[in-house]
Design a protein around this motif. Structure first.
Motif, mmCIF file in Angstrom:
data_model
loop_
_atom_site.group_PDB
_atom_site.id
_atom_site.type_symbol
_atom_site.label_atom_id
_atom_site.label_comp_id
_atom_site.label_asym_id
_atom_site.label_seq_id
_atom_site.Cartn_x
_atom_site.Cartn_y
_atom_site.Cartn_z
ATOM 1 N N GLY A 1 38.074 48.989 62.731
ATOM 2 C CA GLY A 1 37.647 48.079 61.686
ATOM 3 C C GLY A 1 37.202 48.857 60.464
ATOM 4 N N THR A 2 36.907 48.122 59.415
ATOM 5 C CA THR A 2 36.262 48.692 58.238
ATOM 6 C C THR A 2 35.575 47.545 57.503
ATOM 7 N N LEU B 1 43.863 47.432 55.559
ATOM 8 C CA LEU B 1 44.976 48.347 55.752
ATOM 9 C C LEU B 1 45.463 48.837 54.395
ATOM 10 N N TYR B 2 45.687 50.140 54.293
ATOM 11 C CA TYR B 2 46.027 50.804 53.041
ATOM 12 C C TYR B 2 47.470 51.304 53.094
ATOM 13 N N VAL C 1 43.724 56.392 47.778
ATOM 14 C CA VAL C 1 43.524 56.368 49.219
ATOM 15 C C VAL C 1 42.564 57.484 49.630
ATOM 16 N N SER C 2 42.616 58.606 48.933
ATOM 17 C CA SER C 2 41.772 59.751 49.292
ATOM 18 C C SER C 2 40.420 59.753 48.597
ATOM 19 N N ALA D 1 36.031 53.468 52.392
ATOM 20 C CA ALA D 1 36.303 52.619 53.556
ATOM 21 C C ALA D 1 37.598 52.976 54.264
ATOM 22 N N VAL D 2 38.375 53.925 53.731
ATOM 23 C CA VAL D 2 39.674 54.274 54.310
ATOM 24 C C VAL D 2 39.483 55.134 55.562
ATOM 25 N N LYS D 3 40.222 54.816 56.606
ATOM 26 C CA LYS D 3 40.270 55.624 57.819
ATOM 27 C C LYS D 3 41.735 55.957 58.106
ATOM 28 N N PRO D 4 42.012 57.119 58.699
ATOM 29 C CA PRO D 4 43.414 57.503 58.936
ATOM 30 C C PRO D 4 44.201 56.459 59.721
#
Length: 284
Positions: free
Chosen positions: A104-105, A240-241, A248-249, A255-258
């Protein structure tokens, strides 16, 4: 992206809309308050603030500037924006530390409940000629043991190609790019939408003042918002990105996760892009 006039008009209204949505949520999800927890958390928060003041020798001028800013955050209705951008990611991290299924995020400030219910294959409500690249987002909802979860719902909302959200920006249809898809008997779904654009969080209010004062940028990467639920299982709220997308970075909301990065491919007939992403839900 939108022109400056449109973006500023949106920022001026979005704080009030986000505040009203949150108040409505609190009326329906009011939680009991544990006085010992409140005592512990507030005491430690104040102690940490006192330590910052002492270590950095905060002046009265800086203190008065902080008071002025805090008052203006409330006047602008931007507390939901401030908290969701800079604090929510850590609350989510703690709350879901034991989750085994899909990551989640943050929910963010632009969620609206009760979006139109749609069949397992459907297009999100959108305007004729909606801008942006067509995107087919498809996948399956299943349990930790791999069982398809018939009856699950995939609730989805997103910004448009100008980075604007319906119900938080003028001129957009009420449910534009918002819908709740009911999966098929095998937990499958196929959602036709558009790939959203990166956008700046509103900058003409108090949060913008903070961003400029600190020399930060205000950008969020393009993303899809989702809440995925099934009876007897834990709800997952996520974003979702897109692989290679701007910011993204260095997402302002961090909030971004791999595990949350999509890599769509062109559709064979050249009409857009498609991507498959499955959701795995933990037992409740």
């Amino acid at each position: 992206m939108t022109d400056t006039t449109t973006q500023q008009a949106t920022a001026a209204a979005s704080g009030a809309a986000a505040t009203e949505q949150f108040r409505g949520k609190q009326r329906t999800e009011a939680a009991e308050v544990d006085t010992k927890r409140v005592d512990t958390l507030v005491t430690e928060l104040l102690a940490a603030t006192h330590d910052i003041i002492r270590r950095h020798q905060v002046t009265y001028a800086e203190y008065d500037a902080l008071k002025t800013w805090l008052i203006q955050v409330g006047a602008d209705g931007e507390w939901p924006l401030f908290l969701d951008v800079w604090l929510e990611r850590v609350v989510e991290e703690v709350a879901n530390a034991s989750r085994e299924g899909s990551k989640g995020t943050i929910e963010g400030p632009y969620y609206v409940p009760d979006s139109p219910r749609l069949p397992a294959e459907a297009a999100l409500p959108m305007r004729d000629g909606e801008g942006g690249t067509a995107l087919l987002f498809q996948g399956q909802v299943r349990s930790l043991h791999g069982t398809p979860l018939a009856g699950a719902t995939v609730e989805m909302w997103q910004a448009d190609n100008d980075g604007l959200y319906s119900q938080f920006a003028p001129g957009l249809p009420e449910w534009n790019l918002r819908g709740t898809v009911v999966v098929d008997d095998q937990g499958g779904f196929r959602i036709h939408t558009i790939q959203p654009a990166p956008y700046q969080i509103p900058t003409d209010g108090s949060c913008g003042t903070l961003i400029r004062a600190a020399g930060w940028h205000a950008w969020r990467p393009a993303h899809l918002h989702l809440k995925v639920a099934a009876p007897g299982h834990q709800l997952v709220t996520t974003q979702l990105y897109f692989q290679g997308g701007a910011h993204v970075s260095d997402d302002i909301a961090t909030a971004v996760k791999p595990e949350l990065i999509l890599d769509p491919t062109p559709v064979a007939d050249g009409t857009g892009r498609e991507v498959t992403y499955d959701f795995v839900l933990d037992k409740a």
